[in-house]
Structures are given as C-alpha cells and as structure tokens.
Design a protein around this motif. Structure first.
Motif, mmCIF file in Angstrom:
data_model
loop_
_atom_site.group_PDB
_atom_site.id
_atom_site.type_symbol
_atom_site.label_atom_id
_atom_site.label_comp_id
_atom_site.label_asym_id
_atom_site.label_seq_id
_atom_site.Cartn_x
_atom_site.Cartn_y
_atom_site.Cartn_z
ATOM 1 N N PHE A 187 47.963 21.148 67.517
ATOM 2 C CA PHE A 187 47.985 19.731 67.141
ATOM 3 C C PHE A 187 47.906 18.848 68.390
ATOM 4 C CE2 PHE A 187 49.946 15.723 65.914
ATOM 5 C CZ PHE A 187 49.337 15.464 64.698
ATOM 6 N N HIS A 188 48.652 19.216 69.440
ATOM 7 C CA HIS A 188 48.636 18.420 70.672
ATOM 8 C C HIS A 188 47.260 18.448 71.332
ATOM 9 C CE1 HIS A 188 52.723 17.321 70.439
ATOM 10 N NE2 HIS A 188 53.268 18.472 70.835
ATOM 11 N N GLN A 189 46.511 19.546 71.137
ATOM 12 C CA GLN A 189 45.177 19.631 71.727
ATOM 13 C C GLN A 189 44.208 18.628 71.104
ATOM 14 O OE1 GLN A 189 44.118 23.736 71.155
ATOM 15 N NE2 GLN A 189 45.308 24.455 72.922
ATOM 16 N N PHE A 190 44.435 18.293 69.838
ATOM 17 C CA PHE A 190 43.542 17.374 69.126
ATOM 18 C C PHE A 190 44.184 15.999 68.896
ATOM 19 C CE2 PHE A 190 41.927 21.550 68.074
ATOM 20 C CZ PHE A 190 40.547 21.382 68.089
ATOM 21 N N GLU A 191 45.345 15.763 69.457
ATOM 22 C CA GLU A 191 46.073 14.523 69.216
ATOM 23 C C GLU A 191 45.260 13.311 69.668
ATOM 24 O OE1 GLU A 191 50.829 13.359 69.337
ATOM 25 O OE2 GLU A 191 50.001 14.850 70.718
ATOM 26 N N GLU A 240 43.809 14.468 50.458
ATOM 27 C CA GLU A 240 45.225 14.546 50.111
ATOM 28 C C GLU A 240 46.125 13.826 51.118
ATOM 29 O OE1 GLU A 240 48.655 17.992 49.378
ATOM 30 O OE2 GLU A 240 46.545 18.547 49.601
ATOM 31 N N VAL A 241 45.848 13.961 52.416
ATOM 32 C CA VAL A 241 46.805 13.488 53.422
ATOM 33 C C VAL A 241 46.248 12.421 54.366
ATOM 34 C CG1 VAL A 241 47.981 15.717 53.381
ATOM 35 C CG2 VAL A 241 46.187 15.315 55.068
ATOM 36 N N GLU A 242 44.951 12.157 54.316
ATOM 37 C CA GLU A 242 44.340 11.219 55.260
ATOM 38 C C GLU A 242 44.879 9.793 55.081
ATOM 39 O OE1 GLU A 242 41.472 8.007 56.015
ATOM 40 O OE2 GLU A 242 41.756 8.930 54.056
ATOM 41 N N LYS A 243 45.218 9.162 56.194
ATOM 42 C CA LYS A 243 45.702 7.783 56.184
ATOM 43 C C LYS A 243 44.974 7.005 57.276
ATOM 44 C CE LYS A 243 50.261 9.212 54.555
ATOM 45 N NZ LYS A 243 51.713 9.355 54.897
ATOM 46 N N LYS A 244 44.036 6.171 56.845
ATOM 47 C CA LYS A 244 43.243 5.355 57.773
ATOM 48 C C LYS A 244 42.521 6.219 58.799
ATOM 49 C CE LYS A 244 46.124 1.229 57.275
ATOM 50 N NZ LYS A 244 46.941 0.198 57.973
ATOM 51 N N GLY A 245 41.949 7.312 58.333
ATOM 52 C CA GLY A 245 41.157 8.164 59.212
ATOM 53 C C GLY A 245 41.957 9.106 60.082
ATOM 54 N N LYS A 246 43.266 9.199 59.856
ATOM 55 C CA LYS A 246 44.116 10.055 60.684
ATOM 56 C C LYS A 246 45.023 10.935 59.813
ATOM 57 C CE LYS A 246 44.255 6.735 64.522
ATOM 58 N NZ LYS A 246 45.115 5.929 65.416
ATOM 59 N N ILE A 247 45.494 12.021 60.412
ATOM 60 C CA ILE A 247 46.410 12.954 59.740
ATOM 61 C C ILE A 247 47.652 13.087 60.599
ATOM 62 C CG2 ILE A 247 46.750 15.327 58.946
ATOM 63 C CD1 ILE A 247 43.736 15.490 58.466
ATOM 64 N N PHE A 248 48.817 12.861 60.008
ATOM 65 C CA PHE A 248 50.077 12.933 60.738
ATOM 66 C C PHE A 248 50.560 14.381 60.847
ATOM 67 C CE2 PHE A 248 49.826 8.525 59.617
ATOM 68 C CZ PHE A 248 50.489 7.844 60.638
ATOM 69 N N PHE A 249 51.412 14.608 61.847
ATOM 70 C CA PHE A 249 51.868 15.971 62.149
ATOM 71 C C PHE A 249 52.540 16.657 60.960
ATOM 72 C CE2 PHE A 249 55.114 18.904 63.919
ATOM 73 C CZ PHE A 249 54.245 19.857 64.440
ATOM 74 N N PRO A 250 53.476 16.018 60.239
ATOM 75 C CA PRO A 250 54.097 16.697 59.090
ATOM 76 C C PRO A 250 53.078 17.117 58.027
ATOM 77 C CG PRO A 250 55.368 14.763 59.706
ATOM 78 C CD PRO A 250 54.095 14.687 60.477
ATOM 79 N N LEU A 265 48.595 10.177 73.542
ATOM 80 C CA LEU A 265 49.846 10.771 73.993
ATOM 81 C C LEU A 265 50.986 10.412 73.039
ATOM 82 C CD1 LEU A 265 51.300 12.401 76.178
ATOM 83 C CD2 LEU A 265 51.697 10.239 77.410
ATOM 84 N N ARG A 266 51.554 11.419 72.431
ATOM 85 C CA ARG A 266 52.709 11.290 71.530
ATOM 86 C C ARG A 266 52.456 10.339 70.364
ATOM 87 N NH1 ARG A 266 57.805 10.990 75.837
ATOM 88 N NH2 ARG A 266 57.429 13.040 76.789
ATOM 89 N N GLU A 267 51.243 10.266 69.916
ATOM 90 C CA GLU A 267 50.961 9.433 68.739
ATOM 91 C C GLU A 267 51.269 10.165 67.443
ATOM 92 O OE1 GLU A 267 47.138 7.666 68.620
ATOM 93 O OE2 GLU A 267 47.471 6.390 70.371
#
Length: 212
Positions: free
Chosen positions: A25-29, A64-74, A32-34
């Motif tokens: 996940f950190h490789q594709f984040e 299912e999980v996309e929010k404004k073009g992004k996917i959160f870690f959980p 930094l810490r977003e």
C-alpha cells in the motif's frame, strides 16, 4: 420474496499478511501518509501481493470502495482479505456467474453502484459463447437443453438462482430394495415344493381311507 444469502465469517488478516499489505500500500500511496491509493493502481497493487483478480472483480472492487478516485487503507485491507480467503465454493459460483454476465465499465461521471448479483442475468448467446470455448466440444442441442432446463421463468435469460440450478447435478433417486424375511422365504418354499412321498392336498387325512 427474494432469497437472502448469509454472510460468512472470514478470519482476519494474519500478522504476515497485514505486513505485506501495508508495504505494498505504501508503494502505491498517493502521498506521504495520506492513507490512500488511486483507484487505477488497485490491480497493480493486488498483483504485487500475488493476487490475480479478474477484470470484473477489479471493477466490482472499485465500485464498492472508491471515494473520489481513491481507495483508503482499511478498504484496501478488506479487499485483500477477501481475495486471500476467496477459495470458497459459493464465491467461485458467483465469480463464474459474473464472468458470464460480462464486464461493466467503471463509471466516470457519476457515483459507482455496488454490484448486485440478484439483478444480473445472461442470455443464450452468452452461454453458447462460454460453452464453445471449452476444451471438449458440446453439441448445440445439449447447450439448448441445459439452458431451457435452467430457465424456469421462460424469459430467455438466466439469473443467479437459475444458474445455480444449471450447475448443480441432478440426483437420481436409488431404486428401493425389498428384503424378504428368512422365515417368509422358507414358508413360501414349503408351499410350492412339498416333501418327497407326500401329496399336496387340502383334504382331511381321515377321509383318505373312506370309500365312496
């Protein structure tokens, strides 16, 4: 009333799995810490974990999980957990059904909707195309018979419940076996085969010596 499907209990990510998911996940984040990755990087991230979702699965996950073009870690952890534990008979049937129904593109201008398997179906043409790609050829007559057998509502399409009927083997009931009791067999044998030197007769033995 539409049938309900129980959600199965899935074991959480192990410590090793969580470490691997976190590193990828950190490789594709996105920064930094977003705590997010771009939706377009979902497939690449999952492949980095050794997972190989189908095109339809990736679209479903994004919806299912996309929010404004992004996917959160959980949410990413949830998707990875599902793929790690996917080797289940029910999941396999659902994925096979989704592939038959075809892939829907990820929406761009409006909010994505979760894939609802009970609203999907496939046609005879879709079924023929899948059957014609099998290693062993299947006659058109057999394909038609399989389709018509499963199409219970005769609407020319196969929904998920009908699909389960299609892929579930029909159990042929065993013929009942009647066992005769040993005494009953012995009595029947005596009636049909009297002992040597005797005559089977229903007359009174006392009347045999009388003269008429």
């Amino acid at each position: 009333m539409a049938p309900t499907y129980k959600k199965k209990v899935v074991a959480p990510l192990t410590e090793e799995e969580l470490d691997a998911v976190t590193i990828v996940f950190h490789q594709f984040e996105t920064g930094l810490r977003e705590g997010t990755i771009y939706t377009k990087d979902l497939l690449s991230a999952m492949k980095s974990l050794g997972l190989s979702p189908t095109e339809q699965e990736v679209v479903d996950m994004q919806n299912e999980v996309e929010k404004k073009g992004k996917i959160f870690f959980p949410d990413f952890c949830k998707l990875c957990l599902r793929k790690f534990r996917e080797f289940d008979d029910e999941d396999f049937k659902q994925e096979l059904f989704k592939n038959l129904c075809g892939t829907e593109p990820h929406p761009v201008r409006f909010r994505a909707k979760k894939y609802k398997i009970q609203e999907k179906s496939f046609s005879l043409a879709d079924f023929k195309q899948m059957m014609n790609h099998l290693p062993e050829p299947v006659a058109d007559q057999e394909i038609m018979e399989m389709f018509n057998y499963a199409d219970k509502d005769r609407d020319g399409r196969i929904n998920f419940d009908e699909f389960l009927v299609m892929i579930t083997p029909v159990k042929v009931p065993d013929a009942p076996i009647i066992y005769a009791k040993p005494k009953q067999l012995e009595n029947n044998k005596k009636k049909t085969n009297p002992p040597n030197g005797t005559v089977a007769d229903n007359k009174d033995p006392a009347s045999l010596g009388r003269k008429t």
